[in-house]
Design an enzyme around this catalytic site. Structure first.
Site, PDB file in Angstrom:
ATOM      1  N   ASP A 160      -4.141 -28.841  -2.066  1.00 52.63           N
ATOM      2  CA  ASP A 160      -3.873 -28.418  -3.438  1.00 52.63           C
ATOM      3  C   ASP A 160      -4.223 -29.596  -4.356  1.00 52.63           C
ATOM      4  O   ASP A 160      -4.507 -30.705  -3.896  1.00 52.63           O
ATOM      5  CB  ASP A 160      -2.435 -27.952  -3.623  1.00 52.63           C
ATOM      6  CG  ASP A 160      -2.324 -27.020  -4.828  1.00 52.63           C
ATOM      7  OD1 ASP A 160      -3.255 -26.998  -5.656  1.00 52.63           O
ATOM      8  OD2 ASP A 160      -1.314 -26.309  -4.953  1.00 52.63           O
TER       9      ASP A 160
HETATM   10  C1  BGC Z   1      -2.190 -25.020  -8.039  1.00 54.04           C
HETATM   11  C2  BGC Z   1      -3.128 -24.176  -7.224  1.00 54.04           C
HETATM   12  C3  BGC Z   1      -4.466 -24.102  -7.913  1.00 54.04           C
HETATM   13  C4  BGC Z   1      -5.002 -25.490  -8.119  1.00 54.04           C
HETATM   14  C5  BGC Z   1      -6.375 -25.540  -8.742  1.00 54.04           C
HETATM   15  C6  BGC Z   1      -2.797 -26.338  -8.461  1.00 54.04           C
HETATM   16  O1  BGC Z   1      -2.010 -26.982  -9.404  1.00 54.04           O
HETATM   17  O2  BGC Z   1      -1.013 -25.236  -7.295  1.00 54.04           O
HETATM   18  O3  BGC Z   1      -2.573 -22.910  -7.031  1.00 54.04           O
HETATM   19  O4  BGC Z   1      -5.340 -23.322  -7.160  1.00 54.04           O
HETATM   20  O5  BGC Z   1      -4.106 -26.185  -8.958  1.00 54.04           O
HETATM   21  O6  BGC Z   1      -6.344 -25.220 -10.074  1.00 54.04           O
END
Ligand code: BGC
Length: 751
Positions: A277
């Site tokens: 993530d």
């Molecule tokens: C989130 C994810 C997301 C990623 C990319 C993160 O902060 O937890 O769900 O896909 O950012 O934007």
């Protein structure tokens, strides 16, 4: 070797069309390519960066092979320019994969996933994902970070909006539908996107509903509740997984070898790609798991995180870790292979570019139509004292009130980076269109959902007095749910409840229509309203859909994908709980307890003195403009072997005077287990559409898998004993049929 020779070599390897390439051929292409890559180029493939246009730094990175994927670049011309740098100007010509959070639509915004879950309609969810893939891929996005299949039982957690709710089975079915919608039947088609099952795993259990918080999940519960939707997504061919921010039992997911290797790779055989993530490798430092970024990089590789999203940990330290022998190059190769495999599977080596002639395929009529239908099937009629549908013989003037009546920005909900506000059609727009502008008196009362200033109340009350019906559109602004947007108080924010009370005091019938990103605690508001409608943020076409439902043009069929608490303090709340040793009985509530009553006077059972027991609106519940009756279920056998199956049928009848759809829900209960089993568990559902007076027999097959559970972390069993099975319109009602699982079924029972 010069560039032309390399292109020729790659050209031979990739001569077959992508669609025709077998997995064995992909593996051989991947190995061939790996054999030609320097360590720096390998590490480059593991690096995902957020886009910032066609800037020198990015161009340099791409041309040197220092980046494998770019997220958040949505201009098709820029996508093509960067891709050209990767394909034509980098040494090996490996294409980039462009990614984005396309969570419930790209331009045409569908209901938030929690709303889509309320439709209990996998075909609709698949169609929405297909449309999102077509729109997003038309600007070059070939990888979305969706579906989120985190089972979510705590509406304080803002990310419940992105989930399919509290139930493991429903989340599995709808997650698979989304994967299919994004990926289609051939991922090499340029109008598909690779799906990403996220966040692996247990993120929905964040303690106390606070985002990023720790989780403690016993392995058995992990396997029973949180992992099945991920397993289903893997089985359905989801091309990628994303690990979660949280730690599970002390180990952050980005460094969790047990999750990412033992379970995902070894047990499930997942051969796709795992992305961290955002910054989650780095976040293992504040978690207290990694000493520093270098340590985090090593832990990420060991755990099996293939691609580093925005931690800069792999690009900063992997080469050094390999050169010092702290990470083997073979370990790096296996991560790179997963990244390259994804790119082959997407057909990017053959079709790296966006076709600018057919780019920006947005807002097709059919897409807007599908988005409208999705809201129509997602909105839930929670209460109706007869105020709905709007009776044209009695209602001439309608007062449209409340902060969400004309909230172009807020009706679309969270995770809509690409939406265009002017495209939102609001309830006010649609009602004016339907009833004529002169018959609508608009006075919002509150400008936005959190507003406490009541200066607009007088105009709203005046509008109510002049009207025959009040439609009060309340709820939450988009920013009150989603990532890092958690709430403790689950009631309507701001002065909305006070507004509702003033509207009710006019004596006019009041319909409360809530648009929100989570289930709310609506006991007092719903008690006041003559009818209550709940619509999770519905997206672009919220207005026309709600107008169709309120007017009765279309019937309600949405069902609660989560249990709605009576009061905030009841959460986490979910229907498939355990019975306890003292289930609630003869509840004496707080105002009925005599003064100085003795300690045991309330009966010593499991309930709250102020909220009682259970949900205000349970999982699976929702009303319609017609009524349905369910016959008792009929089972094909009263005894089955642990490896046997049986069918369960019941007749669903439309007993009202309008056509309507109901969701027939199949639940089971295993009464006695070596580990205590939940009071009910969803095992199937079918949306049945019936004309007035019409009946239909619905039949489900219960297989061993539906009766099995983990009684140790590694054994899943069907235990002999008594089971109940229901086919019912929600998780609380209906009469069960009983059957026994026996080691040796009697001959008679099987006949
Ligand atoms: C989130 C994810 C997301 C990623 C990319 C993160 O902060 O937890 O769900 O896909 O950012 O934007």
């Amino acid at each position: 070797m010069n560039k032309n020779i390399i292109t020729a070599v790659l050209g031979v390897c990739c001569a077959v069309t992508a669609a025709g390439r077998t997995e064995a051929e992909i593996d051989s292409c991947v190995n061939d390519l790996l054999g030609r890559m320097t360590l720096a180029e390998k590490v480059g493939q593991l690096n995902q960066r957020s886009g910032f246009g066609y800037a020198d730094e990015m161009v340099g990175l791409v041309r040197s092979g220092g980046v494998g994927s770019i997220l958040n670049e949505t201009d098709p011309e820029t996508v093509n320019k960067l891709q050209r740098d990767a394909v034509e100007k980098s040494r090996l010509g490996i294409p980039l994969v462009f990614a984005r959070d396309v969570v419930h639509g790209f331009k045409t915004i569908f209901p938030i996933p929690l709303g889509q879950a309320a439709s209990f309609n996998p075909a609709l969810v698949e169609e929405g994902a297909r449309i999102a893939a077509d729109e997003a891929s038309s600007v070059g996005i070939r990888w979305t970070f969706s579906p989120m299949v985190d089972v979510s039982r705590d509406p304080r957690w803002g990310r419940i909006a992105e989930s399919f709710g509290e139930d493991t089975y429903l989340s599995s079915v709808l997650g698979v539908a989304m994967v299919k919608g994004y990926q289609g039947d051939d991922l090499t088609k340029p109008n598909t996107m690779a799906a990403c099952a996220k966040h692996f795993a247990g993120y929905g259990a964040s303690e106390s509903g606070r985002d990023y918080n720790t989780t403690w999940i016993p392995e058995i519960q992990l396997r029973e509740t949180y992992l099945p939707p991920f397993k289903a997504a893997s089985d359905a061919g989801a091309a990628t997984f994303m690990c979660s921010f949280n730690d599970i039992n002390g180990i952050p997911s980005s460094g969790n070898r047990h999750l990412l290797r033992d379970i995902l790779r070894d047990e499930w055989g997942f051969d796709g790609m795992v992305v961290s993530d955002w910054g989650s490798l780095d976040q293992m430092i504040p978690h207290g798991f990694s000493r520093d970024r270098r340590h985090a990089a090593m832990q990420g590789v060991n755990a099996g995180v293939d691609m580093d999203m925005e931690s800069y940990a792999y690009c900063a330290h992997l080469e050094d870790l390999v050169s010092k022998g702290e990470v083997s190059e073979a370990a790096v190769d296996s991560l790179v292979a997963n990244v390259l495999r994804l790119k082959y599977r997407l057909g990017l080596f053959e079709n790296p570019y966006v076709d600018i002639k057919t780019s920006k395929r947005f807002y097709a009529d059919a897409s807007l139509d599908a988005a409208r239908r999705a809201v129509e099937e997602s909105a839930i009629l929670l209460k109706n004292n007869g105020a709905l549908p709007i009776d044209n013989s009695k209602v001439r003037k309608i007062a449209v009130v409340g902060p969400m009546a004309d909230a172009r920005h807020d009706q679309v909900g969270t995770w809509v980076f690409d939406f265009e506000k002017e495209r939102s059609v609001t309830p006010l727009d649609a009602l004016k269109d339907m009833y004529g502008e002169k018959n609508i008196i608009y006075a919002p009362g509150l400008e936005y959902s959190r507003q406490n200033d009541t200066k607009g109340f007088a105009a709203a009350v005046k509008a109510a007095r002049e009207a025959d019906l009040v439609l009060c559109f309340g709820g939450e602004e988009a920013v009150l749910s989603g990532e890092a947007h958690c709430r403790v108080d689950l009631t309507l924010p701001g002065a909305q409840s006070a507004l509702l009370r003033e509207l009710k005091a006019t004596g006019k019938p009041v319909v409360l229509v809530v648009q929100a990103g989570r289930s709310l605690a609506l006991a007092d508001d719903a008690a006041l309203a003559d009818a209550t409608v709940f619509c999770f943020h519905g997206g672009t076409m919220t207005g026309p859909a709600l107008a169709n439902l309120l007017s009765g043009e279309v019937n309600f069929s949405g069902r609660c994908p989560v249990s709605f608490p009576r009061m905030s303090g009841q959460v986490p709340i979910y229907y498939n709980r355990k019975n306890t040793g003292r289930p609630a009985a003869d509840m004496t509530l707080i105002n009925d307890i005599p003064l100085e009553a003795g300690q045991t006077s309330t009966g010593c059972t499991s309930y709250y003195l102020d909220a009682g027991d259970g949900a205000l609106f349970p999982f699976g519940y929702g009303l319609s403009y017609t009524t349905f009756a369910y016959s008792d279920p009929v089972i094909s056998s009263s005894e089955i072997a642990p490896d046997g199956s049986l069918t369960v049928s019941c007749t669903v009848s439309n007993t009202g005077s309008r056509e309507g759809s109901d969701v027939a829900q199949l639940y089971v209960r295993d009464h006695i287990g070596s580990l205590v089993r939940p009071v009910r568990e969803l095992r199937g559902f079918e949306k049945v559409t019936l004309k007035p007076g019409e009946s239909r027999v619905v039949t489900f097959t219960l297989r061993p898998d539906d009766l099995a559970f983990y009684n140790t972390p590694t054994t899943r069993v069907v235990e002999p004993g008594e089971f109940s099975v229901w086919i019912s319109p929600d998780s609380q009602s209906g009469n069960p049929a009983k059957f026994n699982v026996v080691d040796q079924p009697s001959v008679a029972a099987n006949n």
